[in-house]
Design a protein around this motif. Sequence first.
Motif, PDB file in Angstrom:
ATOM      1  N   ALA A 139     -64.225  -4.289  99.289  1.00 20.85           N
ATOM      2  CA  ALA A 139     -63.338  -3.323  98.639  1.00 20.85           C
ATOM      3  C   ALA A 139     -62.931  -2.210  99.589  1.00 20.85           C
ATOM      4  CB  ALA A 139     -64.021  -2.745  97.406  1.00 20.85           C
ATOM      5  N   SER A 140     -63.853  -1.806 100.461  1.00 19.04           N
ATOM      6  CA  SER A 140     -63.523  -0.735 101.403  1.00 19.04           C
ATOM      7  C   SER A 140     -62.485  -1.201 102.416  1.00 19.04           C
ATOM      8  CB  SER A 140     -64.784  -0.226 102.112  1.00 19.04           C
ATOM      9  OG  SER A 140     -65.254  -1.162 103.070  1.00 19.04           O
ATOM     10  N   TYR A 141     -62.473  -2.496 102.731  1.00 16.55           N
ATOM     11  CA  TYR A 141     -61.448  -3.028 103.633  1.00 16.55           C
ATOM     12  C   TYR A 141     -60.105  -3.174 102.916  1.00 16.55           C
ATOM     13  CZ  TYR A 141     -65.405  -4.327 106.669  1.00 16.55           C
ATOM     14  OH  TYR A 141     -66.520  -4.304 107.463  1.00 16.55           O
ATOM     15  N   LEU A 142     -60.126  -3.426 101.612  1.00 12.65           N
ATOM     16  CA  LEU A 142     -58.885  -3.545 100.848  1.00 12.65           C
ATOM     17  C   LEU A 142     -58.180  -2.201 100.680  1.00 12.65           C
ATOM     18  CD1 LEU A 142     -59.944  -6.040  98.020  1.00 12.65           C
ATOM     19  CD2 LEU A 142     -58.403  -6.502  99.932  1.00 12.65           C
ATOM     20  N   MET A 143     -58.936  -1.118 100.717  1.00  9.59           N
ATOM     21  CA  MET A 143     -58.390   0.238 100.617  1.00  9.59           C
ATOM     22  C   MET A 143     -57.540   0.432  99.363  1.00  9.59           C
ATOM     23  SD  MET A 143     -59.737   1.838 103.110  1.00  9.59           S
ATOM     24  CE  MET A 143     -58.820   3.379 103.052  1.00  9.59           C
ATOM     25  N   GLY A 144     -57.989  -0.162  98.253  1.00  6.67           N
ATOM     26  CA  GLY A 144     -57.308   0.028  96.978  1.00  6.67           C
ATOM     27  C   GLY A 144     -56.123  -0.886  96.758  1.00  6.67           C
ATOM     28  N   GLU A 145     -55.780  -1.725  97.726  1.00  8.96           N
ATOM     29  CA  GLU A 145     -54.652  -2.648  97.600  1.00  8.96           C
ATOM     30  C   GLU A 145     -55.175  -4.077  97.457  1.00  8.96           C
ATOM     31  OE1 GLU A 145     -51.708  -2.161 100.665  1.00  8.96           O
ATOM     32  OE2 GLU A 145     -52.179  -0.038 100.884  1.00  8.96           O
ATOM     33  N   GLY A 146     -54.402  -4.922  96.763  1.00 11.91           N
ATOM     34  CA  GLY A 146     -54.858  -6.287  96.541  1.00 11.91           C
ATOM     35  C   GLY A 146     -55.841  -6.353  95.394  1.00 11.91           C
ATOM     36  N   GLY A 169     -66.512   3.857  93.383  1.00 13.80           N
ATOM     37  CA  GLY A 169     -65.187   4.310  92.992  1.00 13.80           C
ATOM     38  C   GLY A 169     -64.110   3.246  93.082  1.00 13.80           C
ATOM     39  N   ILE A 170     -64.488   1.981  92.982  1.00 12.18           N
ATOM     40  CA  ILE A 170     -63.549   0.863  93.141  1.00 12.18           C
ATOM     41  C   ILE A 170     -62.794   0.635  91.834  1.00 12.18           C
ATOM     42  CG2 ILE A 170     -63.375  -1.601  93.671  1.00 12.18           C
ATOM     43  CD1 ILE A 170     -66.111  -1.204  95.194  1.00 12.18           C
ATOM     44  N   ASP A 171     -61.476   0.452  91.926  1.00 12.97           N
ATOM     45  CA  ASP A 171     -60.698   0.205  90.715  1.00 12.97           C
ATOM     46  C   ASP A 171     -59.972  -1.139  90.718  1.00 12.97           C
ATOM     47  OD1 ASP A 171     -58.720   0.768  92.568  1.00 12.97           O
ATOM     48  OD2 ASP A 171     -58.071   2.637  91.634  1.00 12.97           O
ATOM     49  N   ASN A 172     -59.629  -1.702  91.873  1.00 14.10           N
ATOM     50  CA  ASN A 172     -58.874  -2.959  91.935  1.00 14.10           C
ATOM     51  C   ASN A 172     -59.821  -4.163  91.899  1.00 14.10           C
ATOM     52  OD1 ASN A 172     -59.808  -2.164  94.504  1.00 14.10           O
ATOM     53  ND2 ASN A 172     -58.288  -3.433  95.547  1.00 14.10           N
ATOM     54  N   VAL A 173     -60.630  -4.230  90.847  1.00 18.80           N
ATOM     55  CA  VAL A 173     -61.707  -5.219  90.780  1.00 18.80           C
ATOM     56  C   VAL A 173     -61.802  -5.851  89.397  1.00 18.80           C
ATOM     57  CG1 VAL A 173     -63.446  -3.480  90.156  1.00 18.80           C
ATOM     58  CG2 VAL A 173     -64.170  -5.587  91.291  1.00 18.80           C
ATOM     59  N   ARG A 351     -50.208  -0.972  82.654  1.00 16.48           N
ATOM     60  CA  ARG A 351     -51.459  -1.597  83.106  1.00 16.48           C
ATOM     61  C   ARG A 351     -52.673  -1.118  82.304  1.00 16.48           C
ATOM     62  NH1 ARG A 351     -51.339  -0.270  89.305  1.00 16.48           N
ATOM     63  NH2 ARG A 351     -53.542  -0.856  89.127  1.00 16.48           N
ATOM     64  N   ILE A 352     -52.473  -0.222  81.376  1.00 18.68           N
ATOM     65  CA  ILE A 352     -53.584   0.251  80.548  1.00 18.68           C
ATOM     66  C   ILE A 352     -53.812  -0.743  79.407  1.00 18.68           C
ATOM     67  CG2 ILE A 352     -54.394   2.051  78.982  1.00 18.68           C
ATOM     68  CD1 ILE A 352     -53.033   4.085  80.772  1.00 18.68           C
ATOM     69  N   PHE A 353     -55.050  -1.185  79.300  1.00 18.88           N
ATOM     70  CA  PHE A 353     -55.443  -2.167  78.295  1.00 18.88           C
ATOM     71  C   PHE A 353     -56.510  -1.537  77.416  1.00 18.88           C
ATOM     72  CE2 PHE A 353     -58.519  -5.632  77.240  1.00 18.88           C
ATOM     73  CZ  PHE A 353     -57.714  -6.311  76.329  1.00 18.88           C
ATOM     74  N   ILE A 354     -56.336  -1.644  76.101  1.00 20.96           N
ATOM     75  CA  ILE A 354     -57.311  -1.065  75.168  1.00 20.96           C
ATOM     76  C   ILE A 354     -57.985  -2.189  74.390  1.00 20.96           C
ATOM     77  CG2 ILE A 354     -57.633   0.451  73.183  1.00 20.96           C
ATOM     78  CD1 ILE A 354     -55.241   2.069  74.180  1.00 20.96           C
ATOM     79  N   ASN A 355     -59.303  -2.208  74.463  1.00 19.95           N
ATOM     80  CA  ASN A 355     -60.095  -3.217  73.775  1.00 19.95           C
ATOM     81  C   ASN A 355     -61.228  -2.521  73.022  1.00 19.95           C
ATOM     82  OD1 ASN A 355     -61.227  -5.683  72.972  1.00 19.95           O
ATOM     83  ND2 ASN A 355     -62.442  -5.853  74.842  1.00 19.95           N
ATOM     84  N   ASP A 365     -51.113  -6.859  88.915  1.00 19.52           N
ATOM     85  CA  ASP A 365     -50.791  -8.297  88.999  1.00 19.52           C
ATOM     86  C   ASP A 365     -52.030  -9.199  88.970  1.00 19.52           C
ATOM     87  OD1 ASP A 365     -48.078  -7.652  89.231  1.00 19.52           O
ATOM     88  OD2 ASP A 365     -48.263  -7.409  91.410  1.00 19.52           O
ATOM     89  N   ALA A 366     -53.134  -8.730  88.409  1.00 21.94           N
ATOM     90  CA  ALA A 366     -54.355  -9.535  88.380  1.00 21.94           C
ATOM     91  C   ALA A 366     -54.243 -10.655  87.353  1.00 21.94           C
ATOM     92  CB  ALA A 366     -55.557  -8.659  88.053  1.00 21.94           C
ATOM     93  N   LEU A 367     -54.786 -11.803  87.704  1.00 23.13           N
ATOM     94  CA  LEU A 367     -54.861 -12.933  86.778  1.00 23.13           C
ATOM     95  C   LEU A 367     -56.132 -12.785  85.954  1.00 23.13           C
ATOM     96  CD1 LEU A 367     -54.094 -15.708  85.646  1.00 23.13           C
ATOM     97  CD2 LEU A 367     -55.110 -16.741  87.684  1.00 23.13           C
ATOM     98  N   ILE A 368     -55.984 -12.602  84.645  1.00 24.28           N
ATOM     99  CA  ILE A 368     -57.107 -12.433  83.730  1.00 24.28           C
ATOM    100  C   ILE A 368     -56.992 -13.502  82.656  1.00 24.28           C
ATOM    101  CG2 ILE A 368     -58.255 -10.875  82.102  1.00 24.28           C
ATOM    102  CD1 ILE A 368     -57.071  -8.545  83.715  1.00 24.28           C
ATOM    103  N   ASP A 369     -58.052 -14.261  82.468  1.00 31.45           N
ATOM    104  CA  ASP A 369     -58.019 -15.389  81.537  1.00 31.45           C
ATOM    105  C   ASP A 369     -59.090 -15.195  80.464  1.00 31.45           C
ATOM    106  OD1 ASP A 369     -56.882 -18.498  81.590  1.00 31.45           O
ATOM    107  OD2 ASP A 369     -58.828 -18.271  80.610  1.00 31.45           O
ATOM    108  N   LYS A 370     -58.703 -15.370  79.214  1.00 35.07           N
ATOM    109  CA  LYS A 370     -59.614 -15.094  78.098  1.00 35.07           C
ATOM    110  C   LYS A 370     -60.781 -16.079  78.027  1.00 35.07           C
ATOM    111  CE  LYS A 370     -56.815 -17.644  74.702  1.00 35.07           C
ATOM    112  NZ  LYS A 370     -56.058 -17.520  73.432  1.00 35.07           N
TER     113      LYS A 370
END
Length: 466
Positions: A139-146, A169-173, A351-355, A365-370
């Motif tokens: 994640a530190s190498y991604l620097m918040g991108e990808g 503090g990672i968010d793109n995960v 991009r805000i999802f409420i569950n 653009d993340a692929l999320i599958d139920k």
Amino acid sequence: MIQEKDLPHAYKDAMKDLLKEDYDAYIKSLEKKPYSGIRTNLLKLTPERLKEILDRDFKKVPWVNEGFYFEEEKGVLSSPTLSENPKIKSISKNPYYFAGLYYIQEPSAMTPAMAAGIVPGDKVLDLCAAPGGKSTQAASYLMGEGLLVSNDFSASRVKALQKNIEVSGIDNVLITNEDPKNLSKVYIEYFDKIIVDAPCSGEGMFRRDSAVFKAYLGRGPEFFTGLQVSILTEAAKMLKPGGTLIYSTCTYSKVEDEGSLLQFLESHKEFKIDKIAPDFGFEESKELPGTIRLFPHKIEGEGHFVARLKKDIKPAEESKNKHKKKNKKIKLPDELVEFLGKIKREWDFERIFINKDYAYYLPKDALIDKSLHYIRTGLLLGEIKKNRFEPFQALAMNIKFDEWENPLNLSATDERVIKYLKGETIEADDEYSGIRLVCLDGFSLGFVKQNKRICKNKYYQGWRWM
């Protein structure tokens, strides 16, 4: 401390065959103390800044720019400023560690993620991720991108993985708790880089962890080979053509290292070994040139095996992935929008999802599958309660100092820092009303709910200083 007489005969014979004239040097190395290291969280600061903050002349890990050695028995910080606070005793029990500025990691274990060549924008899978060392490094190498998908099959181990990712503090995960066979049905040729730090017999950890040695005596190396090949097989399905696959273990066993890898390569002709240079004292495998071992008598670290594979590029095909549908536009609760408005950044509200009243900020653009079991889908913002929004610890760790209008910024010598990390009520220097971000020398720690000068503690109970 392990001595030669404690080692099984079969293990000694295998190591003599592997090491030849270096066998005696290896045996002597088992009597030495293991090396300890820390790795800078590049999402929050530079390695130079970390050394400055901790006021230590750390010795650098040669093969990882952001890695340093430290001596556990010399854990008292040398900084005159920090030493004024007698409660700060070690690298691990240190407010800056709680602020997510670094990750404690054995130096050799920093090698696989480094060798993957991760760059911002990559889609990365850490398939056997707990407790999170390689994931936080990636994640530190991604620097918040990808995107980072961090998976572990163990429901108990994934809890530590979640904590370490959120502290960093990672968010793109996306954090998943899945069998690789289930992931490979969804993420078909999806990732640019995949790290498989496979379950193994742990021969390289004997001097560091007596529990690993005891487990080895009951199982031996052959126990893991089928599992290793199975994991590699599923990983192959998820790697893009032209992508990079890292296979690593913390064992020396040829059965688990070259053996498992050769078995995989025999049935996956589209993969070729991408040579890792035998620098820094790494030793190239004679059976599989281009792969390396790290031995404790050759480097300052524990034992590891690392191989880097490339997948052949083939003509473009129509993607078989089931793409996540765009979220329907929904009216977000006013209290959530109002709170996020206090944080000085541009939010993509689609991009805000409420569950179930919990609000998440999904990776772009993340692929999320139920069909999959997700522990986290992006950044957990908090909970929507009646007429108010309750922000969570994960969000606090993701906020930068200059993104909050009026943070309560404390210095390391301030006794309120330890009180806050223990979950106690603290008092501010100025009056304020509402949720406020608490920082340590400009790095976020968590939230308080302030009324005039009294700050009710919101620091996550499971993380508190004990």
